[in-house]
Write a protein that holds these residues in place. Structure first.
Motif, PDB file in Angstrom:
ATOM      1  N   LEU A 185     -50.790-117.370 -26.453  1.00 25.73           N
ATOM      2  CA  LEU A 185     -50.523-116.264 -25.538  1.00 25.73           C
ATOM      3  C   LEU A 185     -50.795-114.915 -26.205  1.00 25.73           C
ATOM      4  CD1 LEU A 185     -47.194-117.456 -23.864  1.00 25.73           C
ATOM      5  CD2 LEU A 185     -49.497-117.517 -22.886  1.00 25.73           C
TER       6      LEU A 185
ATOM      7  N   PRO B 250     -47.778-119.166 -19.401  1.00 25.14           N
ATOM      8  CA  PRO B 250     -49.130-118.752 -19.013  1.00 25.14           C
ATOM      9  C   PRO B 250     -49.236-118.180 -17.614  1.00 25.14           C
ATOM     10  CG  PRO B 250     -48.907-121.130 -18.824  1.00 25.14           C
ATOM     11  CD  PRO B 250     -47.612-120.639 -19.420  1.00 25.14           C
TER      12      PRO B 250
ATOM     13  N   LEU C 118     -47.205-114.341 -18.772  1.00 25.89           N
ATOM     14  CA  LEU C 118     -48.420-113.707 -19.294  1.00 25.89           C
ATOM     15  C   LEU C 118     -48.808-112.497 -18.455  1.00 25.89           C
ATOM     16  CD1 LEU C 118     -50.772-113.769 -21.310  1.00 25.89           C
ATOM     17  CD2 LEU C 118     -51.963-115.313 -19.733  1.00 25.89           C
TER      18      LEU C 118
ATOM     19  N   GLU D 297     -54.479-114.307 -26.335  1.00 21.86           N
ATOM     20  CA  GLU D 297     -55.027-113.933 -25.026  1.00 21.86           C
ATOM     21  C   GLU D 297     -54.706-112.479 -24.702  1.00 21.86           C
ATOM     22  OE1 GLU D 297     -55.294-115.677 -20.481  1.00 21.86           O
ATOM     23  OE2 GLU D 297     -54.559-116.911 -22.134  1.00 21.86           O
TER      24      GLU D 297
END
Length: 221
Positions: free
Chosen positions: A41, A11, A15, A44
């Motif tokens: 992930l 994250p 990411l 997102e």
């Protein structure tokens, strides 16, 4: 469309880097151990209009790692960029005098066998494309060994040697191998080592293709 493959998807830096390469038009193959984590992930990234898909694998398991990268390439398109940046386990960082030969097996598998496995999986596709980038991300112990972190110091040094050899032998094939050293902690408020700043730095290394070793910030004295 070509694929950015991220081994060690997380994250923070992972990411941010996936988002940066996705914004440049690449699909994103996310690789880590947890399938549920990868789904989060990918969801997102989808909110940022980045096409991403997760492929579960353990970097200590060459069979699963090879399968994940090959499946990712088949599903999303040829892998043009590989980033190897999984976070080492805390137990890799023992004092040198407390480190046995057996204690080095996992760190070396993590930082040497893992990268070798990844490169062997993606290199044929890069050669077919006629271009590629191999990005290796390491902490400061890769260049300045720390006696309290013997496992990562030894393994990162070996990974650095491997990556440097790749840089030298693959350059004539338009495949650029480079290393980014992050001396300190990755923090959202860090001037040079926030996830977003580092993601842009990694993208610039891929785009500019100038030299092997890069530093996020100067090594502390």
């Amino acid at each position: 469309m070509t694929t950015f493959a991220l081994v060690g998807a997380g994250p923070g830096l992972g990411l941010a880097t996936a988002r940066r390469f996705g914004a440049a038009g690449h699909t994103v193959a996310l690789v880590s151990r947890s399938a549920a984590h990868l789904e989060e992930l990918a969801a997102e990234l989808a909110r940022d209009n980045v096409q991403a898909q997760g492929f579960a694998a353990d970097v200590l398991d060459p069979v699963s790692l090879t399968a994940a990268l090959r499946t990712g390439s088949d599903a999303l398109g040829p892998i043009e960029i590989l980033q190897y940046s999984p976070v080492p386990r805390p137990d890799f960082m023992q004092p040198v005098l407390d480190t046995s030969a057996d204690d080095l097996e996992a760190p070396l598998a993590f930082s040497v066998k893992g990268p070798v496995t990844c490169v062997n999986a993606v290199l044929p596709g890069m050669r077919a494309l006629g271009r590629g980038t191999l990005l290796f991300v390491n902490g400061g112990s890769a260049v300045r060994p720390h006696p309290d972190r013997a496992g990562t110091s030894i393994a990162f040094a070996a990974e650095s040697a491997y990556a440097r050899m790749l840089h030298d032998v693959l350059a004539p094939e338009n495949i650029h191998a480079a290393q980014l050293i992050i001396p300190g902690a990755i923090r959202p408020d860090a001037e040079h080592s926030s996830p977003d700043v580092l993601a842009q730095r990694l993208y610039d290394i891929h785009h500019k293709r100038d030299g092997f070793r890069h530093y996020a910030e100067p090594m502390p004295d």
